[in-house]
Design an enzyme around this catalytic site. Structure first.
Site, PDB file in Angstrom:
ATOM      1  N   ASP A  86       0.749  -1.059   0.071  1.00  0.00           N
ATOM      2  CA  ASP A  86       0.040   0.025   0.075  1.00  0.00           C
ATOM      3  C   ASP A  86       0.769   1.071  -0.124  1.00  0.00           C
ATOM      4  O   ASP A  86       1.892   1.361   0.803  1.00  0.00           O
ATOM      5  CB  ASP A  86      -0.899  -0.035   1.096  1.00  0.00           C
ATOM      6  N   GLU A  95       0.967  -0.606  -5.120  1.00  0.00           N
ATOM      7  CA  GLU A  95      -0.009   0.345  -5.220  1.00  0.00           C
ATOM      8  C   GLU A  95       0.714   1.631  -5.801  1.00  0.00           C
ATOM      9  O   GLU A  95       1.175   2.391  -4.882  1.00  0.00           O
ATOM     10  CB  GLU A  95      -0.968   0.480  -4.244  1.00  0.00           C
TER      11      GLU A  95
END
Length: 634
Positions: free
Chosen positions: A279, A321
């Protein structure tokens, strides 16, 4: 069985005398030797700390040694076939555990349904422990080794991943590397003034350094969480909080932070996770007088993470990401000799797809696909129509400006269109994080609502419903022809529409993203076997597309791919070629029947949907419809 007694600072491993030829240890030694020099070099360049590197190696061995036999066997198979995930049989689904089935045991009980959806890549949205009301959808982790109690336990996770593996389903999870929750043990001890733990974050006792950072660092959420620092009056310090005030940025200049986060990473892979979604990876390294985005040291960390994975758990994939255009995310793949992430999100193509829906002009989308198709075939993108997050309009505005579309005005048009206010739109949805000063905003809705299924159902207009379902299927058919791996969002397979009940929940009411994170409607899912229902029509259309994609070898991610000119601004054409087979996809983004003025002189093609035999020349494509045309040269 032998054991590691000590790992020296130079990476040398001394193994006990008992059973030193045991295959498990031989495998470890082979993998470690392959990466030891580079891993040590990068670590020492970053940290210059022999003892911490030795500790890291010791920790890697321990997690390898604890890895279940079934997972080690899985590693061995995938190590022998490193391109296993680049075939044409991968289909993902993203879901929130509680919304989908209550808890992990509930998801396990629904694996028959997931298999029925042809899914073999299950992305479980954040499930690690967090504090309700200060969670950012689960991205503020309070404990990396504990499941949210309402969702289950680590034992339940072990059971779920094992059950998935028995069915050939890979499991993906989010690994939040940039920050912890303010409720994490480290943060609590830092807040209590313990210097060791304060050094794991960015603390300042006066505003001077934070103000210097603010001069160059953009704001992620300027309206809901302005600034990049939070003042803590109870301890008289500022702490860096790039996202929300309760998410404290970790300081990766501290080797203790890197080591401990790698131990958390390996702990989670040992629970049976196959794909780790890193993330917010561009944010993890901070330097004064920079934007604190995409800095070179980020790649050092991701490269080390990749090597650690290839030593301990080579069956695990890293998914980055990175919210940028495909040509700018390329560095996160690394190089052929020194790879970093296995896969990245194709964010810009997703946004450009919806721009195309609103403008009915494929010019920018064609340019975007040409950029992706020109990249090396070992670069694997994850493609989606929507995800758990909002849609941000990160488009190629330089190209749009050439056609007279200015950024602010065009963003305003797109947001108005998808709310149903402009351009004869059939979409419904809501804005997120609207900024009245800049005029910027993001958009939230389900795929079905953006395609008009919600509006048609509300108005009980069967003709409009038929068009909306057709367009929904067409967009999925187009997504399946993008280079990479397609990902569905749970509920899209049955045309689930926006859920406005989030407004009644005080925890969710301020976050419009919950409009497309509604609970799975199992009552509607039951309709997939009821002929004529919206759910049956959509589900079985997608089922057919998924099986076509899996059955046609030209859909492998390393096939040759290109776009064709159609001489119609509303019709996109994509070609795929592999091993003497060619498939051409034609996609009509308008509400009128159109003709794709392609002129392929290969002979007769077969329409994979209708079975019709025809020349690929001046092909008619119905309103909001598509064609898959195939020819074989063998």
């Amino acid at each position: 069985m032998g054991r590691v007694n000590m790992v020296q600072p130079d990476g040398t491993i001394h193994v006990g005398l008992l059973r030193t030829k045991e295959k498990k240890e031989e495998t470890w030694q082979r993998r470690f030797r392959r990466h030891a020099d580079e891993l040590r070099w990068l670590y020492m360049e970053l940290y210059g700390n022999d003892s911490m590197f030795a500790e890291l190696c010791e920790g890697m061995w321990q997690f390898y040694n604890e890895r279940r036999k079934t997972l080690r066997q899985r590693d061995a198979v995938r190590e022998a076939d490193p391109g296993w995930y680049r075939q044409n049989d991968m289909l993902g689904m993203q879901l929130y555990i509680d919304n989908f089935a209550g808890n992990m045991k509930g998801v396990e009980a629904r694996l028959d349904y997931i298999e029925k959806c042809n899914v073999n890549y299950l992305h479980l949205m954040p499930f690690l422990d967090t504090v309700e009301g200060r969670s950012d959808g689960g991205y503020a982790v309070a404990d990396f080794r504990k499941v949210q109690p309402k969702l289950g336990s680590m034992d339940d996770l072990d059971d779920l991943t094992a059950a998935c593996h028995e069915r050939g389903i890979n499991v993906c999870m989010d690994f939040v590397m940039n920050h912890t929750s303010e409720d994490h043990e480290w943060a609590k001890r830092a807040r209590a003034g313990e210097g060791e733990y304060m050094s794991r974050y960015f603390f300042f006792d006066n505003p001077y350094i934070p103000m210097l950072y603010e001069k160059t660092v953009p704001q992620v959420f300027p309206t809901t969480a302005p600034g990049n620092f939070t003042w803590l009056p109870d301890m008289g310090h500022f702490v860096m909080t790039t996202f929300y005030p309760y998410q404290w940025d970790l300081n990766y200049k501290n080797p203790r932070v890197f080591n401990e986060m790698m131990y958390n990473f390996l702990y989670l892979t040992n629970r049976g996770i196959d794909i780790i979604r890193i993330d917010a990876v561009p944010y993890i390294w901070k330097e004064l007088n920079t934007q604190c985005r995409n800095l070179p040291r980020v790649h050092t960390i991701v490269r080390m993470m990749r090597m650690i994975s290839e030593i301990v758990c080579p069956g695990v994939l890293l998914l980055g990401e990175v919210v940028m255009e495909p040509e700018k995310v390329v560095p996160y793949f690394g190089t052929l000799e020194k790879p970093e992430c296995h896969m990245l999100y194709n964010v810009t193509t997703m946004a450009t797809t919806w721009h195309t829906v609103a403008t009915r002009d494929v010019k920018l989308l064609k340019k975007q696909l040409d950029t992706v198709n020109a990249l090396p075939k070992n670069y694997v993108f994850l493609n989606y129509l929507r995800c758990h997050d909002d849609i941000g309009w990160g488009l190629d505005y330089a190209a749009l400006r050439e056609d007279g579309m200015e950024e602010r005005a065009h963003k305003a048009y797109l947001n108005a269109y998808f709310q149903g206010y402009e351009g004869a739109s059939n979409s419904r949805g809501e804005l997120y994080n609207a900024d009245p000063v800049t005029g910027d905003a993001r958009f939230c809705a389900t795929t079905a609502s953006m395609c008009g299924i919600e509006k048609a159902g509300f108005e009980a207009d069967e003709a409009a419903m038929e068009r909306a379902i057709r367009f929904d299927v067409t967009l999925h058919a187009y997504m399946f022809m993008q280079s990479g791996i397609p990902i569905l969002y749970s509920g899209d397979e049955i045309g689930q529409v926006n859920d406005y009940t989030y407004r009644d929940d005080p925890v969710k009411a301020e976050d419009s993203r919950f409009i497309h994170r509604g609970r799975m409607r199992w009552d509607l899912a039951a309709n997939t076997e009821q002929p004529g229902t919206v759910e049956e029509r959509l589900f079985h259309s997608l089922d057919r597309l998924e099986k076509i994609r899996r059955g046609e070898k030209a859909f492998v991610s390393y096939a040759d791919a290109w776009t064709l000119d159609t001489w119609d601004s509303a019709v996109l054409a994509i070609g795929w070629y592999y091993d003497d087979e060619k498939i051409i996809g034609l996609f009509n983004f308008s509400g009128d029947d159109r003709t794709a003025w392609i002129n392929e002189q290969d002979g007769l093609y077969t329409d994979l949907i209708s079975g019709e035999r025809l020349k690929a020349s001046g092909v008619g494509v119905p309103a909001y419809g598509f064609r898959y045309l195939k020819i074989s040269f063998s």
